[in-house]
Write a protein that holds these residues in place. Structure first.
Motif, PDB file in Angstrom:
ATOM      1  N   GLU A 123      -1.356   2.693   6.400  1.00 10.22           N
ATOM      2  CA  GLU A 123      -2.128   1.621   5.750  1.00 10.22           C
ATOM      3  C   GLU A 123      -3.162   2.225   4.804  1.00 10.22           C
ATOM      4  O   GLU A 123      -4.272   1.743   4.670  1.00 10.22           O
ATOM      5  CB  GLU A 123      -2.766   0.697   6.795  1.00 10.22           C
ATOM      6  N   ASN A 124      -2.736   3.308   4.137  1.00 10.71           N
ATOM      7  CA  ASN A 124      -3.618   4.072   3.281  1.00 10.71           C
ATOM      8  C   ASN A 124      -2.773   4.711   2.178  1.00 10.71           C
ATOM      9  O   ASN A 124      -1.834   5.432   2.474  1.00 10.71           O
ATOM     10  CB  ASN A 124      -4.293   5.137   4.148  1.00 10.71           C
ATOM     11  N   ASN A 125      -3.109   4.465   0.930  1.00 13.36           N
ATOM     12  CA  ASN A 125      -2.335   5.022  -0.174  1.00 13.36           C
ATOM     13  C   ASN A 125      -2.664   6.476  -0.481  1.00 13.36           C
ATOM     14  O   ASN A 125      -1.989   7.102  -1.285  1.00 13.36           O
ATOM     15  CB  ASN A 125      -2.519   4.176  -1.436  1.00 13.36           C
ATOM     16  N   GLU A 126      -3.677   7.026   0.144  1.00 12.06           N
ATOM     17  CA  GLU A 126      -4.046   8.415  -0.102  1.00 12.06           C
ATOM     18  C   GLU A 126      -3.469   9.372   0.938  1.00 12.06           C
ATOM     19  O   GLU A 126      -3.481  10.585   0.734  1.00 12.06           O
ATOM     20  CB  GLU A 126      -5.560   8.563  -0.180  1.00 12.06           C
ATOM     21  N   ALA A 127      -2.978   8.849   2.042  1.00  9.93           N
ATOM     22  CA  ALA A 127      -2.437   9.720   3.092  1.00  9.93           C
ATOM     23  C   ALA A 127      -1.270  10.551   2.569  1.00  9.93           C
ATOM     24  O   ALA A 127      -1.127  11.721   2.945  1.00  9.93           O
ATOM     25  CB  ALA A 127      -2.011   8.893   4.302  1.00  9.93           C
ATOM     26  N   ILE A 128      -0.471   9.978   1.701  1.00  9.64           N
ATOM     27  CA  ILE A 128       0.672  10.719   1.147  1.00  9.64           C
ATOM     28  C   ILE A 128       0.195  11.879   0.282  1.00  9.64           C
ATOM     29  O   ILE A 128       0.792  12.949   0.283  1.00  9.64           O
ATOM     30  CB  ILE A 128       1.635   9.789   0.382  1.00  9.64           C
ATOM     31  N   VAL A 129      -0.890  11.677  -0.443  1.00 12.17           N
ATOM     32  CA  VAL A 129      -1.442  12.742  -1.277  1.00 12.17           C
ATOM     33  C   VAL A 129      -1.991  13.848  -0.388  1.00 12.17           C
ATOM     34  O   VAL A 129      -1.698  15.032  -0.597  1.00 12.17           O
ATOM     35  CB  VAL A 129      -2.542  12.194  -2.219  1.00 12.17           C
ATOM     36  N   LYS A 130      -2.756  13.477   0.625  1.00 14.17           N
ATOM     37  CA  LYS A 130      -3.347  14.468   1.539  1.00 14.17           C
ATOM     38  C   LYS A 130      -2.281  15.252   2.285  1.00 14.17           C
ATOM     39  O   LYS A 130      -2.470  16.417   2.621  1.00 14.17           O
ATOM     40  CB  LYS A 130      -4.289  13.782   2.521  1.00 14.17           C
ATOM     41  N   SER A 131      -1.122  14.619   2.541  1.00 11.85           N
ATOM     42  CA  SER A 131      -0.038  15.295   3.269  1.00 11.85           C
ATOM     43  C   SER A 131       0.733  16.276   2.389  1.00 11.85           C
ATOM     44  O   SER A 131       1.540  17.053   2.891  1.00 11.85           O
ATOM     45  CB  SER A 131       0.934  14.262   3.836  1.00 11.85           C
ATOM     46  N   GLY A 132       0.519  16.223   1.067  1.00  9.41           N
ATOM     47  CA  GLY A 132       1.237  17.099   0.145  1.00  9.41           C
ATOM     48  C   GLY A 132       2.585  16.558  -0.284  1.00  9.41           C
ATOM     49  O   GLY A 132       3.376  17.262  -0.902  1.00  9.41           O
ATOM     50  N   ASN A 133       2.860  15.292   0.025  1.00  9.03           N
ATOM     51  CA  ASN A 133       4.160  14.706  -0.303  1.00  9.03           C
ATOM     52  C   ASN A 133       4.172  13.888  -1.586  1.00  9.03           C
ATOM     53  O   ASN A 133       5.153  13.218  -1.871  1.00  9.03           O
ATOM     54  CB  ASN A 133       4.641  13.851   0.868  1.00  9.03           C
ATOM     55  N   SER A 134       3.117  13.937  -2.348  1.00  5.27           N
ATOM     56  CA  SER A 134       3.039  13.202  -3.611  1.00  5.27           C
ATOM     57  C   SER A 134       3.017  14.176  -4.784  1.00  5.27           C
ATOM     58  O   SER A 134       2.491  15.286  -4.667  1.00  5.27           O
ATOM     59  CB  SER A 134       1.765  12.348  -3.641  1.00  5.27           C
ATOM     60  N   VAL A 135       3.551  13.748  -5.914  1.00  5.15           N
ATOM     61  CA  VAL A 135       3.492  14.563  -7.128  1.00  5.15           C
ATOM     62  C   VAL A 135       2.202  14.301  -7.909  1.00  5.15           C
ATOM     63  O   VAL A 135       1.969  14.921  -8.941  1.00  5.15           O
ATOM     64  CB  VAL A 135       4.726  14.322  -8.036  1.00  5.15           C
ATOM     65  N   LYS A 136       1.381  13.406  -7.409  1.00  5.44           N
ATOM     66  CA  LYS A 136       0.127  13.036  -8.077  1.00  5.44           C
ATOM     67  C   LYS A 136      -0.687  14.285  -8.414  1.00  5.44           C
ATOM     68  O   LYS A 136      -0.957  15.121  -7.547  1.00  5.44           O
ATOM     69  CB  LYS A 136      -0.678  12.108  -7.164  1.00  5.44           C
ATOM     70  N   ASN A 137      -1.033  14.418  -9.709  1.00 10.04           N
ATOM     71  CA  ASN A 137      -1.813  15.552 -10.227  1.00 10.04           C
ATOM     72  C   ASN A 137      -1.124  16.903 -10.025  1.00 10.04           C
ATOM     73  O   ASN A 137      -1.778  17.943 -10.053  1.00 10.04           O
ATOM     74  CB  ASN A 137      -3.213  15.584  -9.590  1.00 10.04           C
ATOM     75  N   ARG A 138       0.199  16.883  -9.844  1.00  9.49           N
ATOM     76  CA  ARG A 138       0.924  18.138  -9.608  1.00  9.49           C
ATOM     77  C   ARG A 138       2.123  18.301 -10.531  1.00  9.49           C
ATOM     78  O   ARG A 138       2.959  19.185 -10.318  1.00  9.49           O
ATOM     79  CB  ARG A 138       1.394  18.187  -8.149  1.00  9.49           C
ATOM     80  N   VAL A 139       2.249  17.428 -11.532  1.00  9.67           N
ATOM     81  CA  VAL A 139       3.382  17.488 -12.454  1.00  9.67           C
ATOM     82  C   VAL A 139       2.889  17.537 -13.902  1.00  9.67           C
ATOM     83  O   VAL A 139       1.750  17.182 -14.192  1.00  9.67           O
ATOM     84  CB  VAL A 139       4.335  16.277 -12.286  1.00  9.67           C
ATOM     85  N   THR A 140       3.807  17.947 -14.762  1.00  3.88           N
ATOM     86  CA  THR A 140       3.584  17.930 -16.206  1.00  3.88           C
ATOM     87  C   THR A 140       4.609  16.980 -16.798  1.00  3.88           C
ATOM     88  O   THR A 140       5.777  17.013 -16.426  1.00  3.88           O
ATOM     89  CB  THR A 140       3.781  19.340 -16.799  1.00  3.88           C
ATOM     90  N   ASN A 141       4.185  16.147 -17.708  1.00  4.42           N
ATOM     91  CA  ASN A 141       5.072  15.181 -18.341  1.00  4.42           C
ATOM     92  C   ASN A 141       6.120  15.894 -19.184  1.00  4.42           C
ATOM     93  O   ASN A 141       5.818  16.886 -19.861  1.00  4.42           O
ATOM     94  CB  ASN A 141       4.248  14.223 -19.201  1.00  4.42           C
ATOM     95  N   GLU A 142       7.353  15.374 -19.150  1.00  2.00           N
ATOM     96  CA  GLU A 142       8.461  16.005 -19.876  1.00  2.00           C
ATOM     97  C   GLU A 142       8.215  16.095 -21.378  1.00  2.00           C
ATOM     98  O   GLU A 142       8.794  16.950 -22.047  1.00  2.00           O
ATOM     99  CB  GLU A 142       9.777  15.278 -19.596  1.00  2.00           C
TER     100      GLU A 142
END
Length: 157
Positions: A123-142
Motif C-alpha cells: 500500500e505504498n508506491n515507494e516500496a518498489i523503489v526502496k526494494s531496488g525493483n524499479s527503474v526509477k532514476n536508473r535509466v537513460t532515455n533511448e
C-alpha cells in the motif's frame, strides 16, 4: 481501495484481496491495471542473442518512459507513438518471454504470490523503489543513446 470488504451490520468480516480470488481473465480493467507495479522494466530496451535466444535487459528506456517516475508519458496513445509497444493481455502473457520475473501478471499466472514491495501489498508506491525493483532514476532515455551503443548498456535488474 484494492480490497473487497464483506460488511455485516457495520462490521468488516474479512478483507478479500481480489488478485488472490480471481483469475487474470476474470479481472475488470481497473483490477488488471492495478496489478502493474510501475517498475518500468517492461519499458526498457531489451536485446536478444539470436544464437541462443537469451534476452538481455538494458538500462535504456523507451522514449515515452519518464526516467524520474518510471511511468509512461503517454500511456493512452503509446501504441500510435511506439508501434512495437506491446499491450499486455491474458492472451499474450505466456508468449512474452522478455517479461521480468518480478512482473505481477507473470507471478499470478504462475500461481505465485505478489512480493512484499508490490503496491497492492505494501500500500505504498515507494516500496518498489526502496526494494531496488524499479527503474526509477536508473535509466537513460533511448533518445540519448545511439542504437549501435546499446550493448554497452546491458544491465542486470
Amino acid at each position: 481501495m484494492n480490497y473487497v470488504n464483506f460488511i455485516i451490520k457495520g462490521h468488516i468480516l474479512k478483507k478479500i484481496k481480489f488478485w488472490e480470488n480471481k483469475k487474470l481473465k476474470d479481472m475488470n480493467i481497473d483490477e488488471w491495471e492495478s496489478l502493474c507495479d510501475k517498475c518500468g522494466k517492461c519499458c526498457v530496451i531489451k536485446l536478444e542473442d539470436f544464437d541462443n535466444q537469451k534476452i538481455y535487459y538494458t538500462n535504456v528506456s523507451c522514449k515515452l518512459l519518464c526516467e524520474k517516475t518510471a511511468t509512461c508519458n503517454n500511456y493512452k496513445n503509446r501504441k500510435s507513438i511506439v508501434p512495437d509497444c506491446v499491450s499486455l493481455s491474458v492472451n499474450n502473457l505466456k508468449e512474452l518471454k522478455w517479461m521480468p520475473e518480478t512482473c505481477a501478471y507473470k507471478l499470478l499466472d504462475e500461481g505465485k504470490e505478489l512480493p512484499y514491495w508490490h503496491p497492492l501489498i505494501s500500500e505504498n508506491n515507494e516500496a518498489i523503489v526502496k526494494s531496488g525493483n524499479s527503474v526509477k532514476n536508473r535509466v537513460t532515455n533511448e533518445n540519448k543513446i545511439k542504437n549501435k551503443n546499446l550493448p554497452n548498456y546491458i544491465f542486470e535488474w
